[in-house]
Write an enzyme that holds these catalytic residues in place. Structure first.
Site, PDB file in Angstrom:
ATOM      1  N   GLY A 192      -3.179  16.857 -23.018  1.00  0.00           N
ATOM      2  CA  GLY A 192      -4.109  16.657 -24.129  1.00  0.00           C
ATOM      3  C   GLY A 192      -3.528  16.147 -25.420  1.00  0.00           C
ATOM      4  O   GLY A 192      -4.288  15.771 -26.334  1.00  0.00           O
TER       5      GLY A 192
ATOM      6  N   GLU B 215       0.958  19.607 -18.743  1.00  0.00           N
ATOM      7  CA  GLU B 215       0.609  18.406 -17.972  1.00  0.00           C
ATOM      8  C   GLU B 215       0.329  17.207 -18.871  1.00  0.00           C
ATOM      9  O   GLU B 215      -0.796  16.707 -18.907  1.00  0.00           O
ATOM     10  CB  GLU B 215      -0.667  18.666 -17.166  1.00  0.00           C
ATOM     11  CG  GLU B 215      -0.529  19.622 -16.025  1.00  0.00           C
ATOM     12  CD  GLU B 215      -1.865  19.886 -15.337  1.00  0.00           C
ATOM     13  OE1 GLU B 215      -1.838  20.220 -14.155  1.00  0.00           O
ATOM     14  OE2 GLU B 215      -2.942  19.777 -15.985  1.00  0.00           O
TER      15      GLU B 215
ATOM     16  N   GLY C  54      -0.123  13.505 -20.006  1.00  0.00           N
ATOM     17  CA  GLY C  54      -0.325  12.200 -19.389  1.00  0.00           C
ATOM     18  C   GLY C  54      -0.104  11.138 -20.457  1.00  0.00           C
ATOM     19  O   GLY C  54       0.947  10.507 -20.548  1.00  0.00           O
ATOM     20  N   ARG C  55      -1.110  11.008 -21.306  1.00  0.00           N
ATOM     21  CA  ARG C  55      -1.101   9.989 -22.357  1.00  0.00           C
ATOM     22  C   ARG C  55       0.179  10.019 -23.206  1.00  0.00           C
ATOM     23  O   ARG C  55       0.783   8.980 -23.478  1.00  0.00           O
ATOM     24  CB  ARG C  55      -2.316  10.240 -23.260  1.00  0.00           C
ATOM     25  CG  ARG C  55      -2.598   9.148 -24.257  1.00  0.00           C
ATOM     26  CD  ARG C  55      -3.695   9.604 -25.239  1.00  0.00           C
ATOM     27  NE  ARG C  55      -4.841  10.169 -24.586  1.00  0.00           N
ATOM     28  CZ  ARG C  55      -5.912   9.479 -24.190  1.00  0.00           C
ATOM     29  NH1 ARG C  55      -5.976   8.185 -24.402  1.00  0.00           N
ATOM     30  NH2 ARG C  55      -6.929  10.087 -23.592  1.00  0.00           N
TER      31      ARG C  55
ATOM     32  N   ARG D 166     -10.969   1.240 -22.547  1.00  0.00           N
ATOM     33  CA  ARG D 166     -11.070   2.323 -23.537  1.00  0.00           C
ATOM     34  C   ARG D 166     -11.915   1.968 -24.770  1.00  0.00           C
ATOM     35  O   ARG D 166     -12.672   2.815 -25.259  1.00  0.00           O
ATOM     36  CB  ARG D 166      -9.671   2.814 -23.939  1.00  0.00           C
ATOM     37  CG  ARG D 166      -8.872   3.342 -22.738  1.00  0.00           C
ATOM     38  CD  ARG D 166      -7.658   4.154 -23.131  1.00  0.00           C
ATOM     39  NE  ARG D 166      -8.055   5.400 -23.766  1.00  0.00           N
ATOM     40  CZ  ARG D 166      -8.102   5.603 -25.051  1.00  0.00           C
ATOM     41  NH1 ARG D 166      -7.722   4.663 -25.883  1.00  0.00           N
ATOM     42  NH2 ARG D 166      -8.515   6.752 -25.528  1.00  0.00           N
TER      43      ARG D 166
ATOM     44  N   TYR E  32     -14.919   4.592 -25.078  1.00  0.00           N
ATOM     45  CA  TYR E  32     -14.715   5.640 -26.095  1.00  0.00           C
ATOM     46  C   TYR E  32     -14.720   5.091 -27.521  1.00  0.00           C
ATOM     47  O   TYR E  32     -14.349   5.807 -28.452  1.00  0.00           O
ATOM     48  CB  TYR E  32     -13.366   6.356 -25.878  1.00  0.00           C
ATOM     49  CG  TYR E  32     -13.028   6.650 -24.442  1.00  0.00           C
ATOM     50  CD1 TYR E  32     -13.818   7.511 -23.691  1.00  0.00           C
ATOM     51  CD2 TYR E  32     -11.923   6.072 -23.835  1.00  0.00           C
ATOM     52  CE1 TYR E  32     -13.509   7.774 -22.361  1.00  0.00           C
ATOM     53  CE2 TYR E  32     -11.609   6.330 -22.511  1.00  0.00           C
ATOM     54  CZ  TYR E  32     -12.407   7.179 -21.776  1.00  0.00           C
ATOM     55  OH  TYR E  32     -12.105   7.438 -20.467  1.00  0.00           O
TER      56      TYR E  32
ATOM     57  N   CYS F  69     -18.649 -10.744 -18.872  1.00  0.00           N
ATOM     58  CA  CYS F  69     -20.046 -11.062 -19.165  1.00  0.00           C
ATOM     59  C   CYS F  69     -20.749  -9.854 -19.745  1.00  0.00           C
ATOM     60  O   CYS F  69     -21.654  -9.288 -19.116  1.00  0.00           O
ATOM     61  CB  CYS F  69     -20.746 -11.519 -17.897  1.00  0.00           C
ATOM     62  SG  CYS F  69     -20.035 -13.020 -17.286  1.00  0.00           S
ATOM     63  N   GLU F  70     -20.299  -9.441 -20.899  1.00  0.00           N
ATOM     64  CA  GLU F  70     -20.863  -8.259 -21.503  1.00  0.00           C
ATOM     65  C   GLU F  70     -20.513  -8.262 -22.986  1.00  0.00           C
ATOM     66  O   GLU F  70     -19.345  -8.431 -23.347  1.00  0.00           O
ATOM     67  CB  GLU F  70     -20.248  -7.031 -20.811  1.00  0.00           C
ATOM     68  CG  GLU F  70     -21.146  -5.878 -20.894  1.00  0.00           C
ATOM     69  CD  GLU F  70     -20.936  -4.842 -19.796  1.00  0.00           C
ATOM     70  OE1 GLU F  70     -21.047  -5.155 -18.603  1.00  0.00           O
ATOM     71  OE2 GLU F  70     -20.683  -3.713 -20.188  1.00  0.00           O
TER      72      GLU F  70
ATOM     73  N   TYR G  59      -4.024   5.009 -19.209  1.00  0.00           N
ATOM     74  CA  TYR G  59      -5.431   4.737 -18.911  1.00  0.00           C
ATOM     75  C   TYR G  59      -5.800   3.262 -19.103  1.00  0.00           C
ATOM     76  O   TYR G  59      -6.939   2.939 -19.423  1.00  0.00           O
ATOM     77  CB  TYR G  59      -6.341   5.666 -19.735  1.00  0.00           C
ATOM     78  CG  TYR G  59      -5.986   7.126 -19.556  1.00  0.00           C
ATOM     79  CD1 TYR G  59      -6.176   7.748 -18.331  1.00  0.00           C
ATOM     80  CD2 TYR G  59      -5.416   7.876 -20.592  1.00  0.00           C
ATOM     81  CE1 TYR G  59      -5.826   9.084 -18.147  1.00  0.00           C
ATOM     82  CE2 TYR G  59      -5.055   9.213 -20.410  1.00  0.00           C
ATOM     83  CZ  TYR G  59      -5.263   9.804 -19.188  1.00  0.00           C
ATOM     84  OH  TYR G  59      -4.919  11.118 -18.996  1.00  0.00           O
TER      85      TYR G  59
HETATM   86  C1  LIG Z   1      -6.231  18.558 -15.484  1.00  0.00           C
HETATM   87  C2  LIG Z   1      -5.660  17.576 -16.441  1.00  0.00           C
HETATM   88  N1  LIG Z   1      -4.393  17.722 -16.810  1.00  0.00           N
HETATM   89  C3  LIG Z   1      -3.798  16.853 -17.636  1.00  0.00           C
HETATM   90  C4  LIG Z   1      -4.502  15.785 -18.159  1.00  0.00           C
HETATM   91  C5  LIG Z   1      -3.766  14.862 -19.036  1.00  0.00           C
HETATM   92  O1  LIG Z   1      -4.325  14.685 -20.243  1.00  0.00           O
HETATM   93  P1  LIG Z   1      -3.628  13.808 -21.341  1.00  0.00           P
HETATM   94  O2  LIG Z   1      -3.493  12.435 -20.807  1.00  0.00           O
HETATM   95  O3  LIG Z   1      -4.587  13.901 -22.443  1.00  0.00           O
HETATM   96  O4  LIG Z   1      -2.324  14.438 -21.659  1.00  0.00           O
HETATM   97  C6  LIG Z   1      -5.853  15.610 -17.823  1.00  0.00           C
HETATM   98  C7  LIG Z   1      -6.662  14.530 -18.424  1.00  0.00           C
HETATM   99  O5  LIG Z   1      -7.197  14.713 -19.504  1.00  0.00           O
HETATM  100  C8  LIG Z   1      -6.426  16.537 -16.929  1.00  0.00           C
HETATM  101  O6  LIG Z   1      -7.692  16.375 -16.552  1.00  0.00           O
HETATM  102  N1  LIG Z   2      -9.514   7.939 -19.442  1.00  0.00           N
HETATM  103  C1  LIG Z   2      -9.432   8.683 -20.660  1.00  0.00           C
HETATM  104  C2  LIG Z   2      -8.659   9.946 -20.528  1.00  0.00           C
HETATM  105  C3  LIG Z   2      -9.152  10.799 -19.438  1.00  0.00           C
HETATM  106  C4  LIG Z   2      -8.426  12.069 -19.391  1.00  0.00           C
HETATM  107  C5  LIG Z   2      -8.345  12.585 -18.011  1.00  0.00           C
HETATM  108  N2  LIG Z   2      -8.774  13.939 -17.847  1.00  0.00           N
HETATM  109  C6  LIG Z   2      -8.881   7.852 -21.790  1.00  0.00           C
HETATM  110  O1  LIG Z   2      -8.550   6.738 -21.597  1.00  0.00           O
HETATM  111  O2  LIG Z   2      -8.776   8.267 -22.891  1.00  0.00           O
END
Ligand SMILES: Cc1ncc(COP(=O)(O)O)c(C=O)c1O
Ligand SMILES: N[C@@H](CCCC[NH3+])C(=O)O
Length: 423
Positions: free
Chosen positions: A246, A284, A286-287, A322, A326, A353-354, A382
């Protein structure tokens, strides 16, 4: 002549502008990268990903003995990224069978993989069991029952599980990526979670190791993480607490997200103070691991004046959804005048086309010309992950750059790829 601009902190580690004004990514000239590999293309500065992975691990290691950083691979699921992060010694979270297949191909040890999903199929559960996935996160009672059946049938012994709890805590983010609120498709509310915990504890097929929560993505404040830990404290005493990901990142110069250190400190102190010492903490991200490492290169195909100045490039919502999903904001520069003073404010638009296919609404650029290479930063998370074939677009290649060397790790799709699945 106006003073040259500085590139903002959103660009990958080590990004510079050379004496000709060219954007240099991982030691490679972005204009040359575009010429050699074509556009659109995702460029990934490998050192940036490594540095952030190490920052997460070091921040936890400095604060607790028992922890695991796992890559939320939905952010950037391609074999080369899995391989890179497996090499950093971290774990991996997969959101389904496809990501699991890629994670295994990328070299993650099955025991370090966590399987997520709010609607996992029996096939996906069987695949995870056959692969020897370390942890399955239970997201509903149906999920629990289905996994019990699969485990009972395969005779491989009990499966380690976590119960995903929806803590009814909302962090400030776009509604489409908020998950911690009570009315969420993810996880179980507190009462249902208590039921799932009891059933998992009583099951001979499941080994309940702890709880999971994830309140949302692109969070720029830390207080909700503590609130979420407080919310689940009454559910029992467990070894493992997986607090999801997050941590938000800066997409534009005005955004100042918390540092990785401050984020880890907030989570570790919440667990220590609200749940007590000796817990195993799993995170966890990701981003925050991969977003800032990525830059997308486009070529300007058309420029027109229809009230606004519309600069049309050769990609768009097929490589970056994105802004459309969003309202996400991005910066843009011209790769051969990367530090030049802006002279125009334009709508940087895709080729789809949007009308919603606008990548940057209000990009401040030096006067653009057809053929210019445009670079948009912070597309590592993402971007490729949500790329698609809208209008028959061919998904772009991924080019890793490191110390002046460029390596294609995902090739550009071809028309043959588009025909390939037709019967
Ligand atoms: C279960 C879970 N863990 C981790 C993440 C990774 O989130 P972020 O990319 O915001 O760190 C997500 C996506 O939001 C998720 O759904
Ligand atoms: N796809 C989203 C994030 C999703 C998070 C996954 N649980 C984004 O680009 O911001």
């Amino acid at each position: 002549m106006a003073a040259a601009q500085q590139l903002s902190h959103v660009w990958p580690l080590g990004t510079t502008v050379d004496e000709r004004g060219h954007l240099i990514l991982g030691g490679c000239d972005a204009v040359e990268l575009a010429r050699e590999h074509g556009t659109p293309a995702y460029v990934v500065v490998v050192d940036d990903v490594r540095a952030r992975a190490r920052a997460f691990v070091q921040a936890f290691a400095a604060r607790c003995d028992d922890f695991e950083v796992t890559f939320a691979s939905k952010a950037f699921p391609c074999t080369a990224v899995y391989r890179l992060l497996a090499g950093e010694g971290i774990g991996c979270d997969v959101a389904g069978g496809g990501e699991l297949a890629l994670a295994l191909r990328g070299g993650f040890e099955p025991a370090r993989i966590t399987l997520h999903g709010n609607a996992k199929s029996e096939d996906e559960l069987r695949f995870a069991r056959e692969a020897g996935v370390g942890t399955v996160v239970l997201d509903s009672l149906h999920d629990l029952e289905r996994l019990e059946r699969v485990v009972a049938a395969d005779g491989r012994g009990p499966q380690t599980v976590l119960v995903r709890v929806t803590p009814d805590v909302r962090g400030e983010t776009h509604a489409g990526i908020s998950t911690g609120q009570a009315d969420s498709k993810f996880g179980l509310g507190l009462a249902a979670a208590a039921d799932a915990i009891a059933r998992a504890q009583a099951s001979p097929h499941l080994q309940l190791d702890g709880l999971h929560l994830h309140i949302g993505s692109q969070l720029l404040e830390l207080a909700p993480f503590r609130e979420a830990v407080r919310a689940i404290a009454g559910l029992g005493d467990f070894r493992t607490y997986n607090l999801g990901g997050g941590l938000g990142v800066a997409y534009t110069a005005d955004q100042r997200p918390p540092s990785i250190e401050d984020y880890v400190e907030a989570k570790v102190s919440a667990v220590r103070e609200l749940l007590g010492p000796g817990r195993r903490i799993v995170d966890e991200p990701g981003r925050a691991l991969v977003a800032n490492a990525g830059v997308t290169l486009y070529t300007v195909e058309t420029i027109k004046q229809n009230v606004s100045t519309w600069v049309g490039v050769d990609g768009g919502m097929s490589d970056n959804l994105r802004p459309m999903l969003y309202g996400a904001r991005y910066e843009a520069v011209l790769a051969d005048r990367a530090a030049a003073e802006p002279q125009a404010t334009v709508k940087l638009t895709g080729k789809h086309c949007e009308s919603s296919d606008v990548i940057v609404d209000g990009a401040a650029l030096p006067t653009p010309h057809v053929g210019d290479v445009v670079a948009t930063p912070v597309t590592g998370a993402y971007g490729h992950a949500m790329a698609n074939n809208y209008n028959g677009a061919l998904r772009p290649p991924i080019v890793f750059v490191e110390r002046g060397e460029a390596t294609v790790v995902v090739r550009r799709e071809t028309y043959e790829d588009l025909y390939a699945r037709d019967c």
